[in-house]
Design a protein around this motif. Structure first.
Motif, PDB file in Angstrom:
ATOM      1  N   THR A   1      34.417  50.755  34.889  1.00 38.24           N
ATOM      2  CA  THR A   1      35.644  51.013  35.812  1.00 38.24           C
ATOM      3  C   THR A   1      35.517  52.471  36.510  1.00 38.24           C
ATOM      4  O   THR A   1      34.666  53.318  35.722  1.00 38.24           O
ATOM      5  N   TRP A   2      36.131  52.889  37.461  1.00 41.10           N
ATOM      6  CA  TRP A   2      36.172  54.070  38.190  1.00 41.10           C
ATOM      7  C   TRP A   2      37.543  54.720  37.595  1.00 41.10           C
ATOM      8  O   TRP A   2      38.255  54.382  37.104  1.00 41.10           O
TER       9      TRP A   2
ATOM     10  N   CYS B   1      40.526  58.770  44.203  1.00 44.50           N
ATOM     11  CA  CYS B   1      39.425  57.618  44.194  1.00 44.50           C
ATOM     12  C   CYS B   1      40.095  56.353  44.411  1.00 44.50           C
ATOM     13  O   CYS B   1      39.616  55.424  45.301  1.00 44.50           O
TER      14      CYS B   1
ATOM     15  N   GLU C   1      32.856  61.026  43.223  1.00 44.84           N
ATOM     16  CA  GLU C   1      33.303  60.479  41.949  1.00 44.84           C
ATOM     17  C   GLU C   1      32.277  59.573  41.575  1.00 44.84           C
ATOM     18  O   GLU C   1      31.521  58.715  42.315  1.00 44.84           O
TER      19      GLU C   1
ATOM     20  N   ARG D   1      30.367  56.704  38.769  1.00 44.24           N
ATOM     21  CA  ARG D   1      31.241  55.740  37.600  1.00 44.24           C
ATOM     22  C   ARG D   1      29.950  55.616  36.516  1.00 44.24           C
ATOM     23  O   ARG D   1      28.753  55.291  36.898  1.00 44.24           O
TER      24      ARG D   1
ATOM     25  N   ARG E   1      38.971  54.018  47.455  1.00 42.63           N
ATOM     26  CA  ARG E   1      38.790  52.435  47.322  1.00 42.63           C
ATOM     27  C   ARG E   1      39.583  51.503  47.922  1.00 42.63           C
ATOM     28  O   ARG E   1      39.062  50.331  48.441  1.00 42.63           O
TER      29      ARG E   1
END
Lengths: 177, 607
Positions: A134-135, A141, A128, A130, A145
C-alpha cells in the motif's frame, strides 16, 4: 528562488535503489522545475530513475509532469519563452531515454493536461516510495493517484515521437540547399 | 534564394547609429552652407539691388549654364545607371551628389528672379540672379561628384561606404528563421543585385559586389551584421554555381575572398584594441559555422554531382574551395601552426575551452576535412602543450588530452587549469567529447556513394584509411570498458542536460553569438539518438583485430529493437561494408562488424 527543497528529494532518490522499494510515484508539476535553480536536481531525479530502471525490473515508477504550462499571462514574454523551451527539452529527453529501455522496464510518464485558463495545478510536487502493498496515506499521494486514475486527466509520454535516426539532412545534406 | 539565416532585427526609428548620424550631419552641413551663402547674398541684394537689364543678362547666362550642367548630368545618368537599379538606388545617388538641393535651389532662384522682374521688385530679382550664380557653383560640385560615380572605382567606393553604413545600422538580432531578409532596404537591394548578377552569370558584377562587401568599412557595432551577410553571400554564390548559371570559377573565387574577410574579422578577437573586434565566443561561432558550412557544401557538391544535378566543374571548384578554406581556418585557430610565417601567425582567436570546443564541434560535422588534425590545435589550446603522437599511426589525441588533464602525469599549465575548471570532472570531459563525436558520426558521408575522381582531394576522399583515422580520433577515447558503463553513459548523453551554466551549455550557446541562424541548422546531439548509440559503441569496439568485442555486443544486446535498427541504419550508411561479409545479418552484428574498420591494417606509408 524555488520552492523545491533538494534536501527532501535526495534521500528519497537514494531510497529508490533499495531492494524493498517496489514502486515510486513522482510528481513534478510546478513551474519551478523548469527554472534554472531546479535544473540540477531535475537532472539528478531523471538520472536516478533511469539508473534504477536499468538495474531493476521489479519496480514500477509513475511520473507525473505537465503536458502544457498553466496560464502564465502574468509572466514576461522572455521568461515564458524560456519556460516553454525548458519544458519542451525536458519532455523530449524523458521520451528519448524511454526508448533506451524495453517496454516492461520503462517508467510510466503521465503528462497532466492543464485546461485553458487554469492558473495552477492542484497537485503537490513529491516523491513517494512504496515498500509494501500500500501507498502511504498522505493527502498529496492520494491526490496524485486520484489524478492518474481520472480518465482524460493525463496523457502518456512515449518515445513514439522521437526520431531515432536524427534529422533527414544528416543522411542527405543537399536538402538544406 | 533562401534567406533563412539573415536575421537582423529591423532597426527601429531611433536606431540611426553613429554612421547614420554622421551622414545626417554631412547632409545638414551641406544644406546649411548653401543656406548661409544664400543669406549672405540676400544681404548683398538688399544693400545693393541691381537694375532690371543687368539682372536679365546675368540670369540668362546662369540659366544657360544651369541647363548645360543639367544636360551633362542627364547624359552621365543615362550612360552609367539604370533607372530600375536598386544598387545603387537613385535615392543614394541623389544623397551623394546633392541633386535635389541643387534643383530646388535653382527653382527658388528662378522664381525669385522671374517674380522680381515681373513685379519690378529689384531686391528679389537681384537676389534671384545672385542665387542662380550660387546654384551654378553648387551644380559644378554636384557634377563633379556624379562624374566620380560614373567610374567603376568611384561607384565601388560609394557603394562600399553605403553598405558599411547600412550594416552599422542593422544590429544582429536573435537567430530566427523567416522568409524576410532583415537589415532594411539597403541590404535587401544589395542581395537582390547579387542574385541578378549571379542569375545572368555576370562575373564582373559578382566580383564587384563581393568587393563592396569586403571593403565596406566596419563601424563599431556593425561587425556582427557584416559577418551575417558574408555567409549569406557565400551561400547564394555557391547555390548559383551549383544549380544556376554562375561560372563556378567566379563563384569559388568570390566565395574565397569572402571567407578571407570572415577570417580577418575573426582574427580581430586576438586584438582587444580593435574597434570592431569580436569576442572570443563570437570568433568561435563565426569560425565554427563557416567551417561547418564548408564541410556541408563539399558533401552537398558530392551528392549533387553524383545525382547529376550539378556539373562536375562546379562541384570540383566548390569542393576545392571548401577543403582549402577549412585548412586556412585550421591554420588560424592553431596556436602554433606548421610553417608559421611570423609572430602574427602564433596564438589563437579561440582562447577559452568553451570557444575551442564549440569550434571543433562544428569543425568535425559533415565529414569535414582536416578534422583529425584539428584535435591537435584543440589539445594545445586546452593544455598549453603540444600533442606529439601521430593519429595516422593510431595515437589517440583525446586519450592524450584526458591524461594531460586528469592522468597521473597531468600537465600543470594555466591553460590546463582553466580547462579542468571548465570541465569540472573527468566524467563531464567524457560526456562532452561523446556529444561532440555524436554530431560528427551522424553527419558522415554515405560510404556507398561513388566518389567521382575529379572531386578527390587529400582530405576529401573515399579512402577507408582516412575514414578510419577520423573514426579512431573519437573511438580511441575509450573511457568505457563494460556494457553497463556504456548504458549509463548513453543515458547521460541522451537524458542529462549537464550542469546549469556548465561547459556544454556554453558550447550550445556559442552559435547564438553570431546573431544569425546557421545553415545547415544546428542539431543538438540528443536529437540524434542513433548517433549517440554509435558514439558509445565505437568507444567499446576493439581497436585491434584480436581485441574482444563481447562488451560491445552485450551493450548492443541491451538496446530495444527500434534503437538498434536506427543505429544499424546509420552504421550501414556511414561505414563501409565489412570484408569478408558477415553471415549474421542482425542489426547488432551489422554494427559490430562495420566497426571493424577501426582496426584495419595501417598502411606502411606514414604521412
Amino acid at each position: 528562488m524555488t520552492s523545491i527543497d533538494p534536501a527532501h528529494w535526495r534521500p528519497k532518490l537514494h531510497a529508490l535503489q533499495h531492494p524493498q522499494t517496489n514502486a515510486a510515484l513522482i510528481v513534478q508539476c510546478s513551474l519551478d522545475w523548469l527554472r534554472s535553480p531546479a535544473e540540477e536536481l531535475r537532472g539528478d531525479i531523471d538520472q536516478a530513475v533511469l539508473a534504477t530502471l536499468l538495474s531493476r525490473d521489479d519496480i514500477t515508477i509513475d511520473r507525473l509532469v505537465l503536458h502544457n504550462l498553466p496560464n502564465t499571462d502574468t509572466l514576461p514574454p522572455a521568461e515564458l519563452a524560456a519556460l516553454n523551451t525548458a519544458h519542451r527539452d525536458w519532455l523530449y529527453r524523458l521520451a528519448a531515454t524511454q526508448t533506451l529501455l524495453p517496454p516492461h522496464r520503462q517508467a510510466h510518464i503521465h503528462r497532466l493536461i492543464v485546461e485553458r485558463g487554469q492558473r495552477s495545478v492542484n497537485l503537490t510536487d513529491m516523491i513517494e516510495l512504496r515498500a509494501g502493498p500500500t501507498w502511504p496515506d498522505t493527502e498529496a499521494c492520494t491526490a496524485a493517484r486520484h489524478t492518474l486514475r481520472r480518465p482524460g486527466a493525463t496523457t502518456p509520454l512515449t518515445g513514439y515521437d522521437v526520431d531515432l535516426d536524427g534529422p533527414f539532412g544528416d543522411a542527405d545534406p543537399s536538402v538544406y540547399l | 534564394m533562401s534567406s533563412r539565416w539573415l536575421s537582423w532585427s529591423q532597426p527601429g526609428r531611433g536606431a540611426v547609429g553613429v554612421a547614420g548620424w554622421r551622414r545626417v550631419v554631412v547632409r545638414v552641413g551641406r544644406q546649411g552652407a548653401l543656406a548661409g551663402c544664400a543669406a549672405g547674398l540676400l544681404a548683398v541684394a538688399w544693400a545693393r539691388p541691381a537694375v532690371g537689364q543687368r539682372v536679365i543678362d546675368s540670369a540668362q547666362f546662369s540659366v544657360a549654364f544651369f541647363a548645360t550642367l543639367l544636360t551633362g548630368e542627364a547624359v552621365i545618368f543615362a550612360l552609367s545607371f539604370s533607372a530600375s537599379s536598386g544598387w545603387p538606388s537613385l535615392r543614394e545617388i541623389d544623397a551623394h551628389i546633392a541633386f535635389r538641393e541643387w534643383v530646388a535651389a535653382g527653382w527658388v532662384a528662378a522664381m525669385l528672379t522671374a517674380a522680381g522682374l515681373l513685379a519690378d521688385w529689384p531686391v528679389p530679382a537681384t537676389f534671384g540672379a545672385m542665387l542662380f550664380l550660387l546654384v551654378n557653383v553648387f551644380g559644378v560640385f554636384s557634377f563633379v561628384r556624379l562624374f566620380g560615380l560614373a567610374s567603376s572605382g568611384g561607384r565601388q567606393r560609394l557603394l562600399s561606404r553605403h553598405l558599411g553604413r547600412a550594416l552599422a545600422g542593422a544590429p544582429a538580432g536573435q537567430p530566427r528563421s523567416g522568409p524576410a531578409v532583415g537589415g532594411g532596404p539597403v541590404l535587401a537591394a544589395y542581395l537582390a543585385e547579387l542574385d541578378q548578377a549571379a542569375a545572368r552569370s555576370d562575373g564582373n558584377g559578382v566580383v564587384d559586389l563581393v568587393e563592396q562587401l569586403t571593403a565596406a568599412p566596419v563601424e563599431p557595432g556593425g561587425a556582427a551584421a557584416a559577418l551575417a551577410l558574408h555567409p549569406q553571400v557565400i551561400h547564394r554564390l555557391a547555390k548559383a554555381a551549383l544549380v544556376g548559371a554562375l561560372d563556378p570559377v567566379v563563384a569559388a573565387s568570390a566565395a574565397e575572398t569572402l571567407a578571407g574577410s570572415v577570417l580577418a574579422h575573426a582574427d580581430t578577437s586576438r586584438r582587444t584594441t580593435h574597434p570592431a573586434g569580436l569576442s572570443c565566443g563570437q570568433a568561435a561561432a563565426v569560425l565554427g559555422q563557416t567551417s561547418r558550412y564548408l564541410a556541408w557544401l563539399a558533401g552537398t557538391c558530392l551528392v549533387l554531382s553524383v545525382r547529376q544535378v550539378t556539373t562536375a566543374s562546379a562541384a570540383r571548384e566548390l569542393v576545392a574551395l571548401a577543403v582549402r578554406t577549412r585548412a586556412r581556418i585550421l591554420r588560424l585557430v592553431d596556436p602554433d601552426p606548421v610553417y608559421a610565417d611570423g609572430p602574427h601567425d602564433l596564438g589563437t582567436p579561440l582562447a577559452t575551452p568553451a570557444a575551442a570546443l564549440a569550434w571543433v564541434r562544428d569543425f568535425t560535422e559533415f565529414h569535414g576535412s582536416h578534422q583529425a588534425a584539428a584535435l591537435y590545435a584543440v589539445y594545445e589550446i586546452l593544455t598549453g602543450t603540444k600533442f606529439l603522437g601521430n593519429y595516422w599511426d593510431g595515437a589517440s589525441v583525446l586519450t592524450g588530452l584526458r591524461d594531460a588533464l586528469y592522468g597521473p602525469t597531468a600537465v600543470d599549465t594555466p591553460a590546463a587549469d582553466t580547462t579542468r575548471a571548465a570541465f569540472g570532472t573527468p566524467a563531464e570531459f567524457d560526456r562532452v567529447w561523446t556529444l561532440v563525436s555524436a554530431g560528427a558520426l551522424a553527419t558522415l558521408r554515405d560510404a556507398h556513394t561513388v566518389h567521382p575522381p575529379e572531386l578527390t582531394h587529400p582530405e576529401f576522399t573515399p579512402d577507408r584509411q582516412l575514414l578510419r583515422a577520423y573514426l579512431r580520433t573519437f573511438a580511441t577515447h575509450q573511457y568505457l570498458t563494460t556494457a553497463e558503463q556504456a548504458m549509463t553513459a548513453l543515458v547521460g548523453v541522451l537524458g542529462h542536460t549537464g550542469r546549469p551554466a556548465g561547459l556544454w551549455q556554453h558550447i550550445q550557446d556559442t552559435p547564438a553569438h553570431t546573431g544569425w541562424a546557421p545553415l545547415p541548422p544546428t542539431t543538438e546531439p540528443h536529437h540524434r539518438p542513433s548517433a549517440c548509440v554509435l558514439a558509445i559503441a565505437a568507444r567499446l569496439a576493439p581497436l585491434t583485430p584480436d581485441g574482444p568485442d563481447h562488451q560491445l555486443r552485450a551493450f548492443l544486446a541491451r538496446l530495444p529493437a527500434p534503437v538498434l535498427d536506427a543505429t544499424a541504419r546509420l552504421a550501414t550508411r556511414t561505414l563501409p561494408d565489412p570484408q569478408p561479409p558477415e553471415n549474421d545479418t542482425s542489426p547488432a552484428a551489422g554494427i559490430a562488424t562495420r566497426l571493424r574498420i577501426l582496426h584495419q591494417p595501417t598502411p606502411a606509408h606514414t604521412p
